[in-house]
Design a protein around this motif. Structure first.
Motif, PDB file in Angstrom:
ATOM      1  N   SER A  41       0.823  -1.209   0.000  1.00 41.47           N
ATOM      2  CA  SER A  41       0.000   0.000   0.000  1.00 41.47           C
ATOM      3  C   SER A  41       0.860   1.263   0.000  1.00 41.47           C
ATOM      4  N   TYR A  42       2.179   1.126  -0.090  1.00 43.83           N
ATOM      5  CA  TYR A  42       3.043   2.294   0.085  1.00 43.83           C
ATOM      6  C   TYR A  42       3.448   2.986  -1.222  1.00 43.83           C
ATOM      7  N   ALA A  53       4.911   7.799  -3.964  1.00 42.07           N
ATOM      8  CA  ALA A  53       4.647   7.283  -2.622  1.00 42.07           C
ATOM      9  C   ALA A  53       3.191   7.607  -2.312  1.00 42.07           C
ATOM     10  N   PHE A  91       4.818   6.293   7.027  1.00 46.43           N
ATOM     11  CA  PHE A  91       4.943   4.839   6.889  1.00 46.43           C
ATOM     12  C   PHE A  91       5.397   4.186   8.201  1.00 46.43           C
ATOM     13  N   PRO A 366       9.952   0.448   5.159  1.00 47.83           N
ATOM     14  CA  PRO A 366       9.320   1.281   4.130  1.00 47.83           C
ATOM     15  C   PRO A 366       9.562   2.782   4.327  1.00 47.83           C
ATOM     16  N   TYR A 367      10.132   3.121   5.476  1.00 44.11           N
ATOM     17  CA  TYR A 367      10.276   4.521   5.877  1.00 44.11           C
ATOM     18  C   TYR A 367      11.219   5.329   4.980  1.00 44.11           C
TER      19      TYR A 367
END
Ligand SMILES: Cc1ncc(COP(=O)(O)O)c(C=O)c1O
Length: 659
Positions: A41-42, A53, A91, A366-367
């Motif tokens: 979902s990112y 993003a 995220f 994911p950050y």
């Protein structure tokens, strides 16, 4: 299941890159680069072909799609170019929420009569911004910290602010470490000193008596169940960490005999990082729960069972049948831990413990994304259709290579590749002995490269693959040169061959036309990204577009928020890169927290050079050159100011915006 190597791991690469031949669309790009799988979902591709993003918004509306190119433009407007790291604070929040919601759901569905609390292992990403964000987003779930060293403990003691916050102290401890942890307890935090080695208990008892503070103690148990993959040595009987079951009983008995059994509050285990199989998680949870239940039955009132880290990230996006990707979701993970605790505590008729996890990479990966500009591509061309004419006096080595070219055995392409290497080596040996001329050697090499291309083309045509053939795929790929350092920004890719998704950030609505190996800017043959997740597997080359002269063409490397920033090193003195954060407000991107990367002077200072001193030494060299009439004195100022500008510049290649 993917093929296993004899070290018990799936091969890093198992697919040959195939340039698309049919129609192309952004959906095809999303599938081919795996964005729809690892990106979950990112990340997504917008209709204009830009990698975006998907940033959640406080308004609760659907996420805002932010093209990563916008972050690059934003930095350029501040005069900063690539490489850069883009951080997505939302995220982190999403990762914390997903984990906590998963446990809430599992606790409800199993009617488990205790709670869940997560602690963030600081080693996963120690950056100030991360700790700030974990402390603020995590407070609604009571997220604490895990510290594995004295510096991490000192940071955690400052960042915790809510009374009762959990602080798990792992790692080897000296007296100062123990004293600081005990002070944290006195400040009202729930600090647990996890004993990794039996001798640590003596230190804890001594400090506790001197400071008159009762500690909370955890025991890190060596599980007999081994993990799997790169980090499998963190667990198992031969693990360097933790105590075995007889040491556990000795230490417990000792504390009980001394009237200190109530100090024991946690049983800790850590099966390793990136555990991709749920059955491994379940097996170790089962073992830890059995130990807990036995100690409880003996009257030791342990409050927490801490399962450590291990919750895996789907870096490769390959789905549950492939060992390089997790075969479970975060909900499955929470469910298995809660169900195991419930089953065993019910069977043993003991009180349920609060469940703790130290999940790091699943929250932080994911950050962050790394962005680098592709500066150049060296193409690999073979005259596929053109016959190579052999002269009448052709040397034997060229004839042997040509014979191999004419009869490539479809059934044994690995063998054909090996024979090609042997025949090429024989030609080189003939040249070394002076038996063939330079022109004859060049002829052999032309046939050799044509032979390799023909082997690879056959493998592609008949859908054959093997480790040797995927290597060949990389050898025959074009060489792309991107402005970053793998040692600085993707250390795990270099050190342990970890797979990270790599995708061009633009033109994804256009069919890619080149197969490339992405090299970094270091002078090191290891300075390349060697594996690329793609649809249905991992290949050793990345699909890129033809890049025209002067075009700004960027690639992104994703899921790099865990471990990469501080494991990095200064190879070739390429330093820290620029950072920008992106959030969303009312459907619009907000860029903030720009951090300028290290300058050449900063990088040199890290290895103890003084920029001022270097500048003075360089001026001295200029004066000497003028004295010796090698340089006109009118050139002094230009030389000096260019050197000083170099000291202030970014350590990476200058891009227009840095000039
Ligand atoms: C003791 C301990 N806890 C937690 C972690 C974090 O693991 P992960 O990032 O896989 O969640 C590690 C990392 O290996 C660890 O050694």
């Amino acid at each position: 299941m993917s093929e296993m190597h004899n070290d018990g791991m799936a091969p890093p690469a198992d697919l040959l890159t195939r340039l698309p031949t049919g129609p192309w669309s952004t959906d095809a790009a999303s599938t081919n680069y795996g964005v729809s799988s690892w990106g979950a979902s990112y990340f997504a591709i917008d209709p204009d072909g830009n990698l975006c993003a998907k940033i959640p918004d406080d308004s609760g509306e659907s996420p805002t799609d932010v093209p990563l190119l916008d972050a690059i433009s934003e930095l350029q407007s501040e005069g900063l170019g690539s490489p850069l790291m883009i951080r997505f604070p939302a995220f982190l929040d999403a990762g914390l929420s997903a984990l906590n919601q998963a446990f809430t759901k599992a606790i409800e569905s199993h009617d488990y009569a205790a709670t869940y609390r997560g602690v963030f292992p600081i080693k996963v990403n120690q950056q100030r911004q991360v700790l700030d964000e974990i402390a603020s987003y995590g407070s609604r779930f009571g997220v604490g910290f895990e510290a594995g060293s004295k510096p991490e403990l000192i940071a955690a003691l400052a960042y915790l602010h809510r009374p009762g916050s959990l602080l798990v102290c792992n790692g080897y401890k000296d007296e100062q470490f123990v004293r600081l942890a005990l002070m944290g307890k006195r400040l009202g935090f729930d600090v647990v000193l996890v004993v990794e080695m039996p001798q640590e208990l003596d230190t804890i008892i001594r400090c506790a008596e001197e400071m008159d503070i009762e500690p909370s103690i955890g025991f890190r148990l060596k599980l007999s169940a081994e993990g799997y993959g790169y980090w499998k040595n963190s667990a198992g009987e031969r693990s360097p960490f933790g105590i075995n079951s007889s040491q556990l009983l000795e230490l417990t008995d000792r504390l009980r005999n001394e009237g200190r059994a109530h100090w024991i509050s946690m049983l800790h285990c850590h099966q390793g990082s990136q555990i991709t199989e749920l059955k491994t998680v379940e097996r170790s949870a089962n073992e830890a729960c059995r130990v807990y239940a036995q100690l409880r039955a003996e009257g030791i009132e342990i409050r927490y069972v801490n399962f450590g880290g291990g919750l895996a990230v789907d870096y490769a996006g390959l789905g549950k049948d492939d060992l390089r990707s997790p075969d479970y979701t975060v909900n499955d993970y929470a469910d298995v831990l809660v169900a195991t605790m419930k089953r065993i505590t019910t069977e043993a008729n003991v009180a349920p413990a609060d469940i703790i996890t130290e999940s790091g990479r699943a929250i932080a990966a994911p950050y962050a994304a790394l962005v680098a500009k592709v500066h150049d591509v060296a193409t690999f061309e073979v005259d596929e259709g053109v016959d190579i004419a052999l002269p009448d006096d052709c040397p034997g080595s060229a004839i042997r290579l040509n014979d191999l070219l004419e009869r490539i055995d479809d059934t044994d392409l690995d063998g054909a590749y090996l024979s090609a290497i042997k025949a090429r080596d024989a030609a080189l040996a003939d040249f070394a002995k002076g038996e063939i001329t330079l022109r004859e050697r060049a002829l052999c090499e032309r046939i050799y490269w044509k032979l390799l291309s023909a082997i690879l083309a056959k493998a592609r045509r008949i859908g054959r693959t093997s480790t040797a053939l995927t290597n060949l795929d990389a050898i025959l790929a074009d060489q792309a040169y991107a402005n970053f350092s793998i040692f600085q920004s993707l250390p795990d890719s270099w050190a342990i061959g970890q797979i990270f998704p790599v995708v061009p950030l633009q033109r994804l609505d256009e069919k890619p036309t080149r197969r490339c190996l992405v090299n970094d800017m270091t002078c090191d043959c290891d300075g390349a990204i060697k594996h690329y997740p793609t649809a249905g597997g991992v290949s050793d080359a990345l699909m890129l577009h033809d890049i025209s002269d002067g075009e700004d063409y960027y690639i992104g490397v994703f899921l790099v928020g865990a471990y990469q920033e501080t494991l990095s090193d200064l190879h070739n003195l390429f330093g820290d890169i620029h950072v920008i954060s992106v959030t969303a407000e009312n459907g619009k991107a907000v860029f903030s927290r720009v951090l300028e990367g290290e300058s050449v002077g900063d990088a040199l200072e890290t290895v103890k050079h003084s920029p001022r001193e270097l500048s003075r030494m360089f001026r001295h060299n200029i004066s000497n050159a003028i004295k010796e009439k090698k340089l006109a004195s009118s050139e002094r100022n230009r030389f000096t100011s260019e050197y000083d500008a170099g000291l202030h510049s970014y350590t990476y290649l200058s891009e227009q915006s840095d000039d």
